[in-house]
Design an enzyme around this catalytic site. Structure first.
Site, PDB file in Angstrom:
ATOM      1  N   GLU A   1      55.022   1.184  55.808  1.00 15.51           N
ATOM      2  CA  GLU A   1      54.020   2.249  55.882  1.00 15.51           C
ATOM      3  C   GLU A   1      52.783   1.604  56.490  1.00 15.51           C
ATOM      4  O   GLU A   1      52.139   0.788  55.830  1.00 15.51           O
ATOM      5  CB  GLU A   1      53.684   2.766  54.478  1.00 15.51           C
TER       6      GLU A   1
ATOM      7  N   CYS B   1      44.976   5.733  54.702  1.00 15.89           N
ATOM      8  CA  CYS B   1      45.930   5.707  55.822  1.00 15.89           C
ATOM      9  C   CYS B   1      46.125   7.104  56.383  1.00 15.89           C
ATOM     10  O   CYS B   1      46.529   7.263  57.533  1.00 15.89           O
ATOM     11  CB  CYS B   1      47.258   5.132  55.357  1.00 15.89           C
TER      12      CYS B   1
HETATM   13  P1  NAP Z   1      47.262  -6.066  55.232  1.00 13.82           P
HETATM   14  O1  NAP Z   1      46.214  -7.053  55.519  1.00 13.82           O
HETATM   15  O2  NAP Z   1      48.386  -5.905  56.182  1.00 13.82           O
HETATM   16  O3  NAP Z   1      47.823  -6.448  53.779  1.00 13.82           O
HETATM   17  C1  NAP Z   1      48.772  -5.644  53.153  1.00 13.82           C
HETATM   18  C2  NAP Z   1      49.442  -6.419  52.048  1.00 13.82           C
HETATM   19  O4  NAP Z   1      50.239  -7.458  52.608  1.00 13.82           O
HETATM   20  C3  NAP Z   1      48.475  -7.100  51.078  1.00 13.82           C
HETATM   21  O5  NAP Z   1      48.990  -7.001  49.780  1.00 13.82           O
HETATM   22  C4  NAP Z   1      48.515  -8.557  51.548  1.00 13.82           C
HETATM   23  O6  NAP Z   1      48.200  -9.477  50.545  1.00 13.82           O
HETATM   24  C5  NAP Z   1      49.974  -8.659  51.890  1.00 13.82           C
HETATM   25  N1  NAP Z   1      50.329  -9.838  52.667  1.00 13.82           N
HETATM   26  C6  NAP Z   1      49.587 -10.513  53.566  1.00 13.82           C
HETATM   27  N2  NAP Z   1      50.305 -11.547  54.060  1.00 13.82           N
HETATM   28  C7  NAP Z   1      51.510 -11.514  53.452  1.00 13.82           C
HETATM   29  C8  NAP Z   1      52.681 -12.319  53.525  1.00 13.82           C
HETATM   30  N3  NAP Z   1      52.782 -13.360  54.333  1.00 13.82           N
HETATM   31  N4  NAP Z   1      53.731 -11.985  52.752  1.00 13.82           N
HETATM   32  C9  NAP Z   1      53.675 -10.923  51.920  1.00 13.82           C
HETATM   33  N5  NAP Z   1      52.594 -10.140  51.805  1.00 13.82           N
HETATM   34  C10 NAP Z   1      51.535 -10.424  52.560  1.00 13.82           C
HETATM   35  O7  NAP Z   1      46.670  -4.609  55.029  1.00 13.82           O
HETATM   36  P2  NAP Z   1      45.397  -4.170  54.185  1.00 13.82           P
HETATM   37  O8  NAP Z   1      44.196  -4.709  54.878  1.00 13.82           O
HETATM   38  O9  NAP Z   1      45.589  -4.465  52.730  1.00 13.82           O
HETATM   39  O10 NAP Z   1      45.467  -2.585  54.317  1.00 13.82           O
HETATM   40  C11 NAP Z   1      44.876  -1.865  55.358  1.00 13.82           C
HETATM   41  C12 NAP Z   1      45.922  -1.328  56.294  1.00 13.82           C
HETATM   42  O11 NAP Z   1      46.956  -0.686  55.557  1.00 13.82           O
HETATM   43  C13 NAP Z   1      45.363  -0.268  57.209  1.00 13.82           C
HETATM   44  O12 NAP Z   1      45.780  -0.532  58.508  1.00 13.82           O
HETATM   45  C14 NAP Z   1      45.986   1.038  56.709  1.00 13.82           C
HETATM   46  O13 NAP Z   1      46.187   2.008  57.691  1.00 13.82           O
HETATM   47  C15 NAP Z   1      47.263   0.576  56.132  1.00 13.82           C
HETATM   48  N6  NAP Z   1      47.701   1.477  55.084  1.00 13.82           N
HETATM   49  C16 NAP Z   1      48.799   2.252  55.293  1.00 13.82           C
HETATM   50  C17 NAP Z   1      49.240   3.116  54.315  1.00 13.82           C
HETATM   51  C18 NAP Z   1      50.460   3.960  54.511  1.00 13.82           C
HETATM   52  O14 NAP Z   1      50.951   4.519  53.533  1.00 13.82           O
HETATM   53  N7  NAP Z   1      50.967   4.086  55.695  1.00 13.82           N
HETATM   54  C19 NAP Z   1      48.568   3.199  53.103  1.00 13.82           C
HETATM   55  C20 NAP Z   1      47.443   2.398  52.926  1.00 13.82           C
HETATM   56  C21 NAP Z   1      47.022   1.547  53.921  1.00 13.82           C
HETATM   57  P3  NAP Z   1      46.747 -10.137  50.420  1.00 13.82           P
HETATM   58  O15 NAP Z   1      45.829  -9.039  50.079  1.00 13.82           O
HETATM   59  O16 NAP Z   1      46.957 -11.124  49.331  1.00 13.82           O
HETATM   60  O17 NAP Z   1      46.446 -10.758  51.751  1.00 13.82           O
END
Ligand code: NAP
Length: 522
Positions: A256, A295
């Site tokens: 997502e 999102c």
């Molecule tokens: P992100 O930086 O991609 O992080 C998402 C998750 O992945 C966090 O829990 C992060 O942990 C984890 N992560 C990072 N590196 C990882 C690895 N190597 N292995 C496993 N997990 C890892 O995204 P974000 O900044 O939290 O969220 C913002 C983005 O999410 C936006 O682009 C938004 O559009 C999108 N979003 C989409 C939806 C949907 O339903 N489509 C819903 C909400 C948000 P850490 O925090 O520990 O780095």
């Protein structure tokens, strides 16, 4: 300052080392610390897989539903505390916190109701037995059984309560143990929820694990039978979808990701009508709710050229009177973004938008912040942009290609035809949700049919539902959440449809009476 433990192998454990510091984004003060250093995640996953999986599979849907009902009640019982933590660590206003926390209890409840309706069965039968090869005896039947691994859930920072709940509810109901990893920046709310869940005693041993902080080598430790449901940035989602070790082990990955959701105003909608008011309300809500960190937020607003000035005026009016500041103050309607890094990202993104479309409203740091000291907090003002005409709207590549995860949207004039609106929306290359506001059924039908292939969900705003529609930004458990292309190509929720990710569909062929009785009472 709260130290956040993780729940692994049926025990609360504390990581070694400094770890990460979680802050209050309104004041920059540290509020919690989390470390996952030194954990043996392979062992924790194996415990979950073996102990939790067996325990859940031995339960019927109705019994799993009882667990979900207990989790829903737990969220309700801890509601005030969770709302306060959400304000403290997410910078969420009371209303934004409710959106997240009440969304969590509502989703657990919805899946508890679904589980109850599925009754005393452990497996799902998909359709009726069908005659094969014109034989009265030989038949085929499809069944769905829980996968024999662990469901790893990696969540984004913006919904620490709902994001955890919406994945957990579906996997547990399907009969798979859950291993949740919230985003580190806002893990405080998720951690408190996890603590309360474990305290209920409702979860069978191993059915739930919780990693409070950095993922470490979590994803590398997945094996055949496991599934990975990820919510977050498109870049990371793509990395997981194309990870060789996941592909070679046949691990299903649901992504997502980001989305440039659009709202399209039909040419029939006049200012002052119910449908107009609904449109303005939905667009403005999506700009400022959760400070634009949703999102599903509307990033592109398509407006017939003749109505662009009226729409800008209405949105600027609403933005000018919005109270921004420390969300601990009850008058505040929009708080900061989630931390300084996010503030930096948003400001850079706004700069990129401003190079291509005209900024018609907004300042980087809003004036008159309530209860905020000079220079403190990761605040960003509401920003409105506008393309000059339909041709500029079509050519504004940054608007169609780049998500600014903050309080901003762009008005895109179009010629009022459904065909141009559809072509413009499609430039977003796949989205979670878009919305159409019109009382002209022919226009709405044409547009919806053209938009459907590019979206997981569409909202039809019209006068008949102007009083009752929650708008496109609210994800409801009965409807699928996800979308093609940029949105990640995933699908979650959607009532019983959501269970499919956690179940293996198997075709059985054999003696009809045997097949028909095989799953009786199971
Ligand atoms: P992100 O930086 O991609 O992080 C998402 C998750 O992945 C966090 O829990 C992060 O942990 C984890 N992560 C990072 N590196 C990882 C690895 N190597 N292995 C496993 N997990 C890892 O995204 P974000 O900044 O939290 O969220 C913002 C983005 O999410 C936006 O682009 C938004 O559009 C999108 N979003 C989409 C939806 C949907 O339903 N489509 C819903 C909400 C948000 P850490 O925090 O520990 O780095």
């Amino acid at each position: 300052m709260q130290d956040l433990e993780s729940y692994l192998g049926g025990k609360w454990v504390q990581g070694s080392g400094e770890g990460a510091t979680l802050v209050n984004p309104a004041t920059d003060e540290p509020v919690a610390r989390s470390s996952t250093e030194g954990f043996d995640l392979a062992e924790a996953l194996s415990f979950s897989r073996n102990v939790g999986g067996a325990a859940l599979r031995s339960l019927t849907f109705a019994q799993r539903a009882d667990i979900l009902r207990s989790l829903a009640e737990t969220v309700v019982q801890h509601r005030t505390e969770l709302l306060n933590l959400s304000t403290l660590n997410n910078g969420a206003t009371r209303s934004d916190s409710k959106f997240d926390v009440d969304g969590a209890s509502f989703t657990f409840q919805a899946y508890a109701d679904l589980g109850e309706s599925l009754g005393d069965r452990r497996y799902l039968v998909d359709g009726e037995a069908e005659e094969l090869l014109r034989s009265k005896r030989l038949a085929g039947l499809h069944v769905k059984v829980p996968r024999r691994g662990v469901a790893v859930h990696v969540n984004a920072f913006n919904f620490p309560a709902w994001g955890m709940a919406e994945k957990m509810a579906v996997a547990l109901l399907a009969g798979m143990p859950v291993f949740t990893k919230p985003a580190t920046a806002t893990a405080l709310t998720s951690w408190r929820m996890a603590k309360a869940f474990v305290e209920t005693g409702a979860l069978p041993e191993g059915a739930f694990s919780f990693l409070a902080g950095s993922a470490g080598d979590l994803v590398d430790q997945l094996v055949y039978g496991d599934v990975l449901a990820f919510t977050g940035s498109g870049a990371l989602g793509t990395r997981f979808k194309s990870a060789a070790h996941l592909a070679s082990a046949g691990i299903s990955v649901n992504v997502e990701a980001d989305s440039l959701n659009a709202a399209v105003l039909g040419p029939d909608v006049e200012p002052g009508t119910d449908t107009w008011d609904l449109f303005i309300r939905d667009v403005f809500r999506d700009i400022h709710q959760k400070t634009g960190q949703k999102c599903t937020a509307i990033r592109r607003v398509l407006v017939p050229e003749s109505l662009v000035d009226d729409v800008s005026e209405a949105l600027i009016d609403a933005a000018s009177s919005l109270k921004i500041g420390n969300p601990a103050n009850k008058d505040v309607r929009m708080g900061p973004v989630v931390n300084r890094r996010q503030q930096q990202d948003v400001l850079e993104g706004l700069g990129r938008l401003g190079e291509q479309v005209q900024q018609i409203y907004g300042t980087d740091r809003p004036n008159g912040l309530i209860d905020v000291q000079e220079g403190q907090g990761s605040f960003v003002g509401i920003h409105l942009f506008k393309a000059s005409d339909p041709s500029a709207s079509m050519n504004a590549s940054v608007v169609h290609d780049f998500e600014v995860f903050g309080p901003a949207t762009t008005l895109l004039p179009y010629d009022g035809t459904s065909s141009q609106a559809a072509s413009m929306v499609a430039l977003g290359k796949g989205g979670l949700v878009s919305s159409v506001y019109s009382d002209d059924r022919t226009y709405a039908r044409e547009l919806v049919l053209d938009l459907a292939p590019h979206h997981g969900r569409l909202t039809l705003g019209s006068k008949k539902i102007a009083d009752s529609s929650p708008g496109p930004g609210t994800v409801l458990p009965q409807l699928v959440h996800g979308g093609p292309g940029r949105a990640g190509g995933g699908e979650e929720l959607g009532g019983i449809r959501g269970l499919d990710f956690y179940l293996q569909r198997t075709a059985l062929q054999g003696y009809r009476p045997l097949l028909e009785r095989l799953f009786d009472g199971s």
